[in-house]
Design an enzyme around this catalytic site. Structure first.
Site, PDB file in Angstrom:
ATOM      1  CG  ASP A 677      -1.885   1.148   1.240  1.00  0.00           C
ATOM      2  OD1 ASP A 677      -2.708   1.228   0.311  1.00  0.00           O
ATOM      3  OD2 ASP A 677      -1.813   1.988   2.160  1.00  0.00           O
ATOM      4  CE  LYS A 681      -1.667   5.160   1.329  1.00  0.00           C
ATOM      5  NZ  LYS A 681      -1.803   5.311   2.786  1.00  0.00           N
TER       6      LYS A 681
END
Length: 814
Positions: A677, A681
């Protein structure tokens, strides 16, 4: 003196007629005469036309007539005292007997001339006016019935007769008026042979204006069933509202282009005599309505109204032989005039290679006949191409005298249409700048009216139609925030959010009437369909709703696959789903291109920092020309929470489980703990500054043991965490013993991304991070010695939903 005209709906029921009586009672001055002009009862003119068409087809028309006759009888019996009923009942009986005789003649002869049609239609006004006259007499008013055929003279152009103004004004000048109420038949007149003529549809308005001009009245009142001139058709634009005043020119333009409140010829006598016209609502007499006079005051909005003609036909004539052909336009429009075809809009290319014009839908056949008759030789010799006829079109027009004083109106008008995917086929604007018109597809008319009404500041509230994917923690929290803030949005920001559909991986629901169907407290309750995302999108797109936005509150790749469909349907996207922007660079670029091509928004602030303004800040730096030297970040609120709470006797598994229960993790916590994750980003940030990076370019050092990553279920994953507690505690103990802290830090520098767990000292800028906060540091040419830092909550349904909410509001502001 005042002239009061009452339309069909104003005299079409007992309730309406009692309202008419109250209005007349208020307006009647015993020291002056009052003229009351009446239309036929609502629907009667159409009934008589329908009956005549049936008679011409040799069909039975008796049932049609019977319903119309019964309507008159019912009103008379309910409205009048018994002593006043018999003469009127007899009048209606005789009238319908005469109508029946005329229709039998039509049926037997198989012929229905305009002359006979005018005579037939005149009965509607004669009967309604006599009913109103007797009703007022029974209520104690000094009332006289007056047949307008004794006052208004015309030529013999039956169906739409031309008024002989000189003769009519002489008659009116010699009309000896007393201080009484004169109830006059609207719509009808007579020619020099004493044959009945009609003044065209809307002729009762025209009657009122003719009388007003000839009698030099002080004002004309048109009483109807709407609150004056509205900014748009309220059946298509819910936010439409009435204008307090218009100039004669504005009212003429709006009437000509579809506003049915008043008919264009009505105003000609009033303009000549400069008589003010009031448009008022019989059913809301307290409403001020609209005043039409010489010059209106400056409007608060950019324009006065948006009007439309729903059914039109665009005719396009092209050909090389047209270039330099002298008199072509004159021949064309003379030919159309011979066939009585009215041209609504004209546009011609400067090359003289083509000319396009719009006629009424019903005039298409006559126009075709006229063109082929006039240009038979040119068409057959290929000097002119075969004319093209497109009858699936509408015209939308914006009107207002203030347009010529305001720059950029055309830009706003066309931009609003283009942003919502509405194709403009032809345009026209007069040199007076009073009107801008566009020809569009008919099925997009409602959508076009609404977006233009909103964008040109006519609507007090701008409406956005939003469909939502995802009903998990973020989706539910977003609904709660929408419910809490909807009044604030409308009152203080003039924004209204309509929820038009909701879907998740299992079920979906589309709301036909969002304003009444959708309940934010109970939004997904019944009448659900099996989820089909493509069908969901296509069904809502087919409604041609204005200002459509799709909100993706999922982490689903299946939803991302439909982004191109959404963009190509001119639907803006707001998403917290990182899968779209962190997949291949080719897909990321494609989404950007499609959004730009279709002039829609693609907002994804929550992809990186939940509710933190990270992408916006980075874009502002990048667009303004600042050079991004280095980005350092902690962008996993989940891991921040875990590392900040992994202290004392707590096991690593316990802290991770608590983070999941609080909604800080992805559905599978490994998507956070494996750094994937975080990698997504950082990858998105790199792409935002123009780096064509792929996920393989992100260097991440795994923190989780391989057994934890490969566990075949989430429960099994937690079991592995417990087994490997000694491994995790070694990091914790090392940090605690040295007074340092664990941090997962990403660094973007020199076009490369590195992510790894670090043990940082007390003097590190990320040392003091607490809770689930994120922090990002931008080192740029401008912020070189003191980096620009953004810090705040970076995980949790509440802040993520707030970030999605903020993006949604940003869409409405653009």
């Amino acid at each position: 003196m005042k002239i009061l005209k009452f339309g069909g709906t104003s005299v079409g029921s007992v309730e309406a007629l009692r309202n008419v009586k109250s209005i007349i009672e208020k307006e009647f001055n015993k020291d002056k005469s009052l003229i009351v002009v009446c239309s036929a009862l609502s629907g009667i003119t159409n009934v008589l036309l329908s009956a005549s068409e049936e008679a011409l087809k040799q069909n039975d028309f008796s049932e049609i007539l019977k319903s119309a006759e019964e309507k008159h009888y019912q009103i008379i019996s309910e409205l009048l005292p018994r002593t006043a009923q018999n003469p009127l009942l007899m009048m209606v009986k005789v009238g319908f007997n005469e109508i029946e005789d005329i229709l039998f003649s039509v049926k037997n002869l198989g012929e229905l001339s305009d002359r006979i049609k005018d005579r037939l239609l005149s009965y509607g006004e004669q009967m309604s006016s006599k009913i109103v006259s007797v009703f007022l007499q029974s209520e104690g008013f000094p009332t006289v019935f007056q047949d307008s055929r004794e006052l208004i003279s015309t030529d013999s152009h039956f169906g739409n007769a031309n008024v002989d103004s000189k003769k009519t004004n002489e008659t009116l000048k010699n009309w000896k008026l007393e201080n009484q109420i004169y109830v006059v038949t609207g719509f009808i007149a007579k020619d020099k042979n004493d044959d009945t003529t009609t003044l065209g549809r809307g002729g009762s308005d025209y009657t009122a204006a003719i009388l007003g001009s000839g009698l030099q009245a002080d004002e004309i009142q048109i009483w109807t069933d709407v609150d004056g001139f509205l900014t748009a058709d309220p059946r298509l634009v819910k936010n439409a509202f009435s204008q307090s005043e218009l100039s004669y020119q504005e009212a003429m333009e709006m009437s000509y282009f579809g506003a049915k409140v008043i008919y264009p010829p009505t105003m000609i006598p009033a303009i000549e005599s400069q008589i003010p016209i009031y448009i008022k609502n019989t059913f809301k007499p307290e409403n001020p309505g609209t005043l039409i006079h010489q010059r209106s005051e400056v409007s608060k909005g950019l324009i006065k109204g948006i009007v439309s003609i729903e059914k039109t036909c665009l005719i396009n004539i092209t050909g090389n032989g047209m270039i330099g052909m002298k008199g072509f336009s004159g021949r064309l429009f003379n030919a159309l005039a011979r066939y009585e075809v009215n041209v609504i809009l004209i546009t011609q290319a400067s090359s003289e290679h083509s000319i396009s014009f719009v006629v009424a839908f019903d005039d298409e056949k006559k126009a075709k006949t006229a063109i082929y008759e006039e240009f038979d030789f040119e068409i057959s010799s290929n000097k002119i191409d075969e004319p093209q006829f497109d009858n699936e079109l509408s015209i939308i027009s914006v009107v207002g005298e203030n347009m010529k004083k305001t720059r950029g109106i055309s830009g706003k008008f066309f931009s609003a249409l283009g942003k919502n995917g509405i194709n403009i086929i032809a345009i026209a604007q007069g040199s007076s700048e009073l009107n801008i018109s566009a020809v569009i597809e008919r099925n997009e008319l409602s959508k076009a009216l609404n977006v233009v009404h909103d964008s040109l500041l006519l609507s007090p509230v701008k409406t956005f139609n939003v469909m939502f994917a995802g009903t998990g923690n973020i989706g539910k929290e977003l609904f709660r925030q929408l419910e809490r803030e909807q009044q604030n949005l409308e009152e203080n920001h003039q924004i209204k959010i309509n929820v038009v559909g909701i879907t998740n991986s299992r079920e979906m629901k589309i709301f036909d009437n969002p304003e009444s169907d959708f309940d934010l407290n109970n939004n997904f309750n019944n009448n659900l369909q099996k989820s089909d995302l493509k069908q969901f999108i296509n069904s809502i797109s087919s409604k041609n709703l204005p200002n459509l936005v799709f909100v993706d509150n999922t982490s689903s790749e299946d939803v991302v696959k439909e982004y191109p469909l959404l963009f190509n349907n001119n639907i803006s996207i707001v998403t917290c789903n990182k899968k779209g922007n962190s997949s291949s660079y080719e897909q990321y670029s494609k989404f950007k291109r499609l959004a730009k091509k279709n002039n829609v928004n693609f907002l994804y602030e929550t992809n990186v920092g939940a509710g933190l303004p990270i992408i916006k800040t980075l874009n502002d730096l990048w667009i303004s020309g600042d050079e991004i030297l280095k980005i350092e970040a902690i962008l996993s609120g989940t891991i921040s929470y875990i590392f900040n709470n992994y202290v004392g006797d707590k096991t690593f598994a316990e802290v991770v489980r608590t983070a999941q229960e609080l909604g800080y993790t992805e559905p599978d916590p490994r998507d956070d703990l494996n750094g994937m994750d975080f990698s997504r980003k950082m990858l998105i940030l790199g792409r935002e500054i123009g780096l064509p990076l792929e996920m393989s370019d992100v260097n991440i050092k795994d923190f989780l043991p391989e057994d934890c990553l490969k566990a075949n279920s989430i429960p099994a994953f937690y079991e592995e965490l417990e087994k490997h507690e000694p491994y995790f505690s070694s990091f914790k103990n090392e940090a605690e013993n040295s007074g340092r802290k664990l941090r997962l830090i990403g660094v973007l520098e020199d076009g490369k991304i590195n992510i790894e767990v670090q043990i940082v000292d007390a003097d590190h800028p990320f040392f003091g991070l607490s809770g689930s906060d994120n922090i990002i540091s931008f080192t740029t040419s401008r912020y070189k010695n003191t980096p620009l830092v953004v810090k705040g909550p970076g995980a949790g349904a509440e802040v993520t939903a707030a970030g999605v909410f903020a993006d949604l509001v940003r869409v409405t502001a653009q």
